[in-house]
Design an enzyme around this catalytic site. Structure first.
Site, mmCIF file in Angstrom:
data_model
loop_
_atom_site.group_PDB
_atom_site.id
_atom_site.type_symbol
_atom_site.label_atom_id
_atom_site.label_comp_id
_atom_site.label_asym_id
_atom_site.label_seq_id
_atom_site.Cartn_x
_atom_site.Cartn_y
_atom_site.Cartn_z
ATOM 1 N N GLN A 179 0.748 -1.106 -0.046
ATOM 2 C CA GLN A 179 0.109 -0.129 0.127
ATOM 3 C C GLN A 179 0.930 1.315 0.063
ATOM 4 O O GLN A 179 0.440 2.411 -0.241
ATOM 5 C CB GLN A 179 -1.070 0.103 1.361
ATOM 6 C CG GLN A 179 -2.080 -1.216 1.062
ATOM 7 C CD GLN A 179 -2.974 -0.824 0.024
ATOM 8 O OE1 GLN A 179 -3.157 0.131 -0.458
ATOM 9 N NE2 GLN A 179 -3.715 -2.171 -0.112
ATOM 10 N N SER A 198 3.091 -4.910 -4.778
ATOM 11 C CA SER A 198 1.948 -5.547 -5.901
ATOM 12 C C SER A 198 1.716 -4.542 -6.833
ATOM 13 O O SER A 198 1.305 -3.446 -6.610
ATOM 14 C CB SER A 198 0.884 -5.821 -5.096
ATOM 15 O OG SER A 198 -0.372 -6.153 -5.719
ATOM 16 N N HIS A 200 -0.845 -4.214 -8.944
ATOM 17 C CA HIS A 200 -2.207 -3.763 -9.352
ATOM 18 C C HIS A 200 -2.597 -2.428 -8.108
ATOM 19 O O HIS A 200 -3.756 -2.083 -8.207
ATOM 20 C CB HIS A 200 -3.399 -4.912 -9.429
ATOM 21 C CG HIS A 200 -3.684 -5.358 -8.271
ATOM 22 N ND1 HIS A 200 -4.884 -5.483 -7.528
ATOM 23 C CD2 HIS A 200 -2.967 -6.332 -7.294
ATOM 24 C CE1 HIS A 200 -4.850 -6.068 -6.317
ATOM 25 N NE2 HIS A 200 -3.669 -6.787 -6.210
ATOM 26 N N THR A 235 7.898 -19.433 -15.377
ATOM 27 C CA THR A 235 8.170 -18.610 -16.622
ATOM 28 C C THR A 235 7.621 -17.184 -16.010
ATOM 29 O O THR A 235 6.685 -17.098 -15.513
ATOM 30 C CB THR A 235 7.438 -18.800 -17.661
ATOM 31 O OG1 THR A 235 7.757 -20.435 -18.120
ATOM 32 C CG2 THR A 235 7.874 -18.078 -18.873
ATOM 33 N N CYS A 323 -9.796 -8.796 0.609
ATOM 34 C CA CYS A 323 -9.710 -10.103 0.660
ATOM 35 C C CYS A 323 -10.860 -10.887 1.186
ATOM 36 O O CYS A 323 -11.615 -10.580 1.771
ATOM 37 C CB CYS A 323 -8.295 -10.599 1.372
ATOM 38 S SG CYS A 323 -8.673 -10.177 2.988
#
Ligand code: PLP
Length: 391
Positions: A179, A198, A200, A235, A323
């Site tokens: 955040q 993160s 997104h 990958t 979540c």
């Protein structure tokens, strides 16, 4: 429709979309293969790693391990320490950690997690951490994990001091900065031994993130192929990585304006909240917080009903963490700070979280507060006065 749930996820920034599409179209080969197209993909991957290292103030891009998000990165930290630490070692967590840290570390250290505690504003003071470290006595401490900024309240933790305290005692320090990144300057974060991010959360694509690991650590993430310099198999999601790095670059560039304007809008919203709902409480209201986040406690309110009423009024907000255990996560945050707000344990209290983005206007914020006030008044019903003091 004002979208005030940027702590859950953010719309893809046009720069991220462009980088994502370009990588997907032109650099689709597997970076680990040996022909020319793969070399171009490998070069782009190396370039992304270097640019991200630059943004984080990390002199060694080799410390960066790309992952599928912050949850994956936090799980890797938990697994690494459960494999490498002595069987009686402890982990120390703040009570505000996101489930991606809290649940994974607790699973890795069953019965061996100590709480750092937080002060009345939800901050882990360095002295409190020192006391918690001393409290472990002679038991080894594998890792201390304290998030940089809370997804629920936006409260900021003094991670530079906490990291340095741990460094002085040769204890590994991890911070989940999912955040913080994109909302406050990223430079210096790599001074933490372990760091999670993160894509997104700051305008990048979903399903991509990273973990910074200490230099020269024999880190083993997921086992399998030799990707990520043998540190983490699988990958690489090159389009995602390119999109994430492009998004963070743009955010970092625009941060001074975004943050100043965002804080002014948020503060004006708090003023309006005081007028319309004087008994509502701002979570961690006296502490340094993310400019975009406003978590509000309302006595005798049902969080879900309030969020549904806001949605009907055209405001997209949250009860807290998006979540699956969101309600539980928000409840833990409330429980950690409730005593300081005069809220008795288990007292009925609802929480609504507004989290703005770079384009959220003052009018969006004001509309959100008015809609919340209306929702609280309606939910209180004719027989119950809306202004019930929390104390
Ligand atoms: N850590 C924090 C602090 C978060 O706010 C979130 C998302 O809500 C996560 C981890 C999980 O991130 P991801 O969706 O990338 O797994």
């Amino acid at each position: 429709m004002p979208y005030l749930d940027h702590n859950a996820t953010t719309p893809l920034h046009p720069a991220a979309r462009k980088a994502w599409l370009e990588a997907a179209d032109r650099f689709w080969a597997n970076p680990s293969s040996l022909y020319g197209q793969a070399t171009a993909a490998r070069d782009l991957l190396a370039d992304c790693r270097e640019r991200l290292a630059d943004l984080l103030g990390c002199s060694d891009p080799g410390r960066i391990v790309f992952t599928s998000g912050a949850t994956a990165a936090n799980n890797l930290v938990a697994r690494h320490f459960s494999r490498s630490a002595p069987s009686d070692a402890l982990a120390l967590l703040s009570p505000l950690e996101h489930p991606a840290v809290d649940v994974s570390i607790r699973a890795a250290f069953p019965g061996r997690v100590h709480d750092t505690g937080v002060d009345a504003e939800g901050v882990v003071a360095p002295k409190a951490l020192a006391r918690a470290l001393d409290g472990a006595g002679h038991r080894p401490i594998a890792v201390v994990s304290i998030m940089a900024a809370s997804n629920e309240s936006g409260v900021l933790q003094p991670w530079p001091e906490l990291a340095s305290l741990c460094r002085d005692r040769h204890i590994s320090f991890h911070t989940d900065a999912a955040q913080w990144l994109g909302k406050l300057p990223a430079a210096g974060l790599a001074s933490c031994d372990w760091l999670t991010g993160s894509g997104h959360k700051f305008g990048g694509p979903r399903g991509v993130g990273f973990l910074v690991v200490p230099a020269k650590t024999r880190f083993r993430g997921d086992l399998g192929g030799p990707q990520e310099d043998g540190q983490h198999a699988g990958t690489e999601n090159l389009p995602g990585i390119a999109g994430m790095v492009a998004a963070l670059e743009v955010r970092q560039r625009d941060l001074p304006t975004i943050a100043e304007r965002g804080a002014a809008h948020r503060d004006a919203a708090i003023e309006l909240l005081r007028e319309r709902l004087p008994t509502a409480r701002v979570v961690s209201g006296n502490a340094a917080r993310l400019w975009n986040t406003l978590a509000i406690l309302i006595h005798r309110a049902d969080s879900r009903k309030l969020v549904a009423a806001l949605d009907r009024a055209g405001i997209e907000a949250s009860t807290g963490s998006a979540c699956s255990s969101g309600a539980a996560s928000a409840a833990r945050v409330v429980a950690a700070i409730a005593p300081s707000l005069g809220i008795a344990p288990g007292a009925p209290v609802g929480m609504v979280r507004f989290s703005a983005g770079p384009d959220t206007s003052a009018a969006d914020w004001q509309a959100a507060i008015h809609a919340l006030a209306e929702a609280v008044i309606v939910s209180a019903g004719p027989s119950r006065p809306p202004r019930v003091d929390l104390r």
